[in-house]
Design a protein around this motif. Structure first.
Motif, mmCIF file in Angstrom:
data_model
loop_
_atom_site.group_PDB
_atom_site.id
_atom_site.type_symbol
_atom_site.label_atom_id
_atom_site.label_comp_id
_atom_site.label_asym_id
_atom_site.label_seq_id
_atom_site.Cartn_x
_atom_site.Cartn_y
_atom_site.Cartn_z
ATOM 1 N N ALA A 281 0.808 -1.221 0.000
ATOM 2 C CA ALA A 281 0.000 0.000 0.000
ATOM 3 C C ALA A 281 0.839 1.269 0.000
ATOM 4 C CB ALA A 281 -0.942 0.009 1.196
ATOM 5 N N ASP A 282 2.055 1.216 0.541
ATOM 6 C CA ASP A 282 2.901 2.411 0.622
ATOM 7 C C ASP A 282 4.055 2.390 -0.373
ATOM 8 O OD1 ASP A 282 1.521 3.723 2.773
ATOM 9 O OD2 ASP A 282 2.323 2.188 4.108
ATOM 10 N N VAL A 283 4.002 1.491 -1.351
ATOM 11 C CA VAL A 283 5.065 1.376 -2.350
ATOM 12 C C VAL A 283 4.645 2.117 -3.621
ATOM 13 C CG1 VAL A 283 6.441 -0.207 -3.735
ATOM 14 C CG2 VAL A 283 5.749 -0.861 -1.417
ATOM 15 N N PRO A 284 5.399 3.128 -4.067
ATOM 16 C CA PRO A 284 5.024 3.855 -5.288
ATOM 17 C C PRO A 284 5.042 2.940 -6.514
ATOM 18 C CG PRO A 284 6.683 5.073 -4.047
ATOM 19 C CD PRO A 284 6.613 3.707 -3.446
ATOM 20 N N SER A 285 4.170 3.225 -7.460
ATOM 21 C CA SER A 285 4.120 2.439 -8.687
ATOM 22 C C SER A 285 3.616 3.310 -9.831
ATOM 23 C CB SER A 285 3.184 1.236 -8.504
ATOM 24 O OG SER A 285 3.028 0.526 -9.722
ATOM 25 N N ASP A 286 4.065 2.981 -11.035
ATOM 26 C CA ASP A 286 3.530 3.643 -12.223
ATOM 27 C C ASP A 286 2.638 2.703 -13.023
ATOM 28 O OD1 ASP A 286 5.452 1.955 -13.219
ATOM 29 O OD2 ASP A 286 6.413 3.459 -14.512
ATOM 30 N N LEU A 287 2.177 1.614 -12.379
ATOM 31 C CA LEU A 287 1.302 0.638 -13.011
ATOM 32 C C LEU A 287 -0.098 0.762 -12.416
ATOM 33 C CD1 LEU A 287 3.738 -2.413 -12.895
ATOM 34 C CD2 LEU A 287 3.171 -1.012 -14.905
ATOM 35 N N ALA A 288 -1.032 1.253 -13.179
ATOM 36 C CA ALA A 288 -2.383 1.489 -12.666
ATOM 37 C C ALA A 288 -3.041 0.203 -12.187
ATOM 38 C CB ALA A 288 -3.240 2.146 -13.742
ATOM 39 N N PHE A 289 -2.673 -0.936 -12.772
ATOM 40 C CA PHE A 289 -3.337 -2.174 -12.377
ATOM 41 C C PHE A 289 -2.893 -2.685 -11.016
ATOM 42 C CE2 PHE A 289 0.142 -3.647 -15.258
ATOM 43 C CZ PHE A 289 0.863 -4.439 -14.367
ATOM 44 N N GLN A 290 -1.915 -2.033 -10.391
ATOM 45 C CA GLN A 290 -1.517 -2.399 -9.033
ATOM 46 C C GLN A 290 -2.278 -1.612 -7.966
ATOM 47 O OE1 GLN A 290 2.756 -2.158 -8.598
ATOM 48 N NE2 GLN A 290 3.047 -4.189 -9.524
ATOM 49 N N PHE A 291 -3.184 -0.767 -8.383
ATOM 50 C CA PHE A 291 -3.891 0.105 -7.450
ATOM 51 C C PHE A 291 -5.264 -0.468 -7.094
ATOM 52 C CE2 PHE A 291 -0.401 2.572 -8.676
ATOM 53 C CZ PHE A 291 -0.232 3.556 -7.712
ATOM 54 N N PRO A 292 -5.857 0.031 -5.992
ATOM 55 C CA PRO A 292 -7.091 -0.579 -5.503
ATOM 56 C C PRO A 292 -8.245 -0.525 -6.493
ATOM 57 C CG PRO A 292 -6.128 0.844 -3.826
ATOM 58 C CD PRO A 292 -5.365 1.092 -5.093
ATOM 59 N N ALA A 293 -8.951 -1.623 -6.547
ATOM 60 C CA ALA A 293 -10.220 -1.735 -7.253
ATOM 61 C C ALA A 293 -11.199 -2.360 -6.265
ATOM 62 C CB ALA A 293 -10.079 -2.609 -8.495
ATOM 63 N N VAL A 294 -12.336 -1.734 -6.089
ATOM 64 C CA VAL A 294 -13.283 -2.171 -5.058
ATOM 65 C C VAL A 294 -14.613 -2.541 -5.706
ATOM 66 C CG1 VAL A 294 -14.448 -1.557 -2.916
ATOM 67 C CG2 VAL A 294 -12.189 -0.605 -3.416
ATOM 68 N N LEU A 295 -15.119 -3.707 -5.340
ATOM 69 C CA LEU A 295 -16.436 -4.140 -5.768
ATOM 70 C C LEU A 295 -17.407 -4.023 -4.597
ATOM 71 C CD1 LEU A 295 -15.474 -7.290 -7.851
ATOM 72 C CD2 LEU A 295 -16.144 -5.048 -8.723
ATOM 73 N N ILE A 296 -18.572 -3.441 -4.847
ATOM 74 C CA ILE A 296 -19.606 -3.270 -3.834
ATOM 75 C C ILE A 296 -20.638 -4.382 -4.029
ATOM 76 C CG2 ILE A 296 -21.278 -1.710 -2.815
ATOM 77 C CD1 ILE A 296 -18.363 -0.695 -2.799
ATOM 78 N N LEU A 297 -20.831 -5.187 -2.980
ATOM 79 C CA LEU A 297 -21.686 -6.360 -3.070
ATOM 80 C C LEU A 297 -23.015 -6.128 -2.355
ATOM 81 C CD1 LEU A 297 -19.018 -9.041 -2.078
ATOM 82 C CD2 LEU A 297 -19.426 -8.049 -4.322
ATOM 83 N N ASP A 298 -24.068 -6.656 -2.946
ATOM 84 C CA ASP A 298 -25.385 -6.664 -2.297
ATOM 85 C C ASP A 298 -25.377 -7.801 -1.278
ATOM 86 O OD1 ASP A 298 -28.043 -7.015 -1.567
ATOM 87 O OD2 ASP A 298 -28.797 -6.559 -3.574
ATOM 88 N N PRO A 299 -25.518 -7.502 0.014
ATOM 89 C CA PRO A 299 -25.445 -8.569 1.019
ATOM 90 C C PRO A 299 -26.554 -9.601 0.906
ATOM 91 C CG PRO A 299 -26.158 -6.509 2.016
ATOM 92 C CD PRO A 299 -25.735 -6.183 0.625
ATOM 93 N N ASP A 300 -27.627 -9.271 0.192
ATOM 94 C CA ASP A 300 -28.721 -10.230 0.003
ATOM 95 C C ASP A 300 -28.485 -11.148 -1.187
ATOM 96 O OD1 ASP A 300 -30.205 -9.264 2.183
ATOM 97 O OD2 ASP A 300 -31.093 -7.672 0.948
ATOM 98 N N GLN A 301 -27.380 -10.928 -1.923
ATOM 99 C CA GLN A 301 -27.101 -11.713 -3.130
ATOM 100 C C GLN A 301 -25.792 -12.491 -3.031
ATOM 101 O OE1 GLN A 301 -29.237 -12.120 -5.551
ATOM 102 N NE2 GLN A 301 -30.743 -10.623 -4.851
ATOM 103 N N THR A 302 -25.218 -12.566 -1.852
ATOM 104 C CA THR A 302 -23.978 -13.321 -1.672
ATOM 105 C C THR A 302 -24.291 -14.644 -0.976
ATOM 106 O OG1 THR A 302 -23.532 -12.275 0.477
ATOM 107 C CG2 THR A 302 -22.584 -11.231 -1.488
ATOM 108 N N PRO A 303 -23.439 -15.647 -1.161
ATOM 109 C CA PRO A 303 -23.622 -16.880 -0.391
ATOM 110 C C PRO A 303 -23.351 -16.628 1.086
ATOM 111 C CG PRO A 303 -21.540 -16.929 -1.588
ATOM 112 C CD PRO A 303 -22.273 -15.701 -2.061
ATOM 113 N N ALA A 304 -23.697 -17.578 1.923
ATOM 114 C CA ALA A 304 -23.429 -17.436 3.353
ATOM 115 C C ALA A 304 -21.923 -17.470 3.588
ATOM 116 C CB ALA A 304 -24.094 -18.568 4.130
#
Length: 267
Positions: free
Chosen positions: A77-100
């Motif tokens: 998280a604190d390492v500089p990079s010039d590669l965009a694909f190393q940066f955070p990507a977040v998925l927001i999940l519907d809690p009623d649509q996930t398995p237990a």
């Protein structure tokens, strides 16, 4: 002393039993799965969230999510990079649509095992004595009890007037960690963000409602375009080369909060 997963006895359920008796909030927040742009491509190709390797803590392929906040930080998280694909990507999940989920904890289990919470634990306290009933209801009730409202949860402003029964050592430790988090140099919001762990893949559709990506990936037809084509709301943050992934944490949180407003999940 290295932190243990379990001791040679049945796991204690003092904390789990306490949380099971708490009321449910009127509304729930979504779940967040924090990954990278690189692994986002793997998720898109598989049309599901899956683990490409065994979890180093629990030793099996697992999918991790957090209740409400995007609290996970990678080791880079604190390492500089010039590669965009190393940066955070977040998925927001519907809690009623996930398995237990298989496991639920009140905090980031990896941070616990790394010793970040040791100041508030007995040296012998194992991870699974903090295990909660494995469902979204446990995570939602825990967050509502300690923070009362979604607004206070977002701002990491816990109720400091709560007290634990002296004999409930696990609740006492957790309560003190949550109270100390906002003013501690060692603790961050990982200590008070419930974690849900799944032992099966999560289908991209219908579980994923939104995604937050670096702008260069959000605008790419093969990443942001494919997400949008699946009916997933895409939001972007402004990425700069040779920056650090950790620098975007608050930008991402603001975008997630806006997504919850859009989806009517703000409480």
């Amino acid at each position: 002393m290295p932190r243990k997963l379990r001791l040679q006895r049945p796991d204690r359920a003092h904390l789990a039993d306490f949380v099971a008796g708490l009321p449910q909030p009127a509304s729930r927040l979504g779940l967040t799965h924090v990954t990278t742009g690189y692994l986002m491509r793997e998720i898109l190709d598989a049309s599901k969230i899956w683990s490409p390797m065994d979890c180093p803590v629990l030793g099996e392929p697992l999918v991790y999510a957090f209740y409400g906040r995007a609290a996970f930080r990678s080791g880079r998280a604190d390492v500089p990079s010039d590669l965009a694909f190393q940066f955070p990507a977040v998925l927001i999940l519907d809690p009623d649509q996930t398995p237990a989920p298989k496991h639920v904890f009140g905090f980031d289990s990896g941070a616990f095992m790394d010793g970040r919470m040791d100041d508030y634990l007995d040296p012998h306290m194992p991870l699974f004595d903090f295990h909660l009933k494995p469902d979204v209801a446990s995570a939602a009730a825990l967050a509502a009890y300690f923070f009362e409202t979604s607004e206070k949860f977002w701002k990491n402003q816990p109720n400091v007037n709560l007290e634990a029964p002296p004999s409930n050592f696990e609740l006492d430790s957790y309560m003190r960690m949550v109270r100390a988090g906002p003013s501690s140099n060692r603790l961050d919001d990982r200590v008070s963000t419930p974690e849900l762990i799944f032992d099966q893949a999560i289908d991209l559709v219908p579980a994923v409602r939104a995604a937050v990506l670096p702008d260069v990936l959000a605008g790419d037809p093969q990443i942001g375009g494919r997400l949008a084509a699946s009916g997933i709301l895409v939001r972007e943050y402004e990425w700069q080369s040779l920056s650090r992934p950790a620098e975007y944490h608050m930008d991402i949180r603001k975008l997630i909060r806006g997504i919850y407003d859009t989806l009517g999940w703000s409480g």
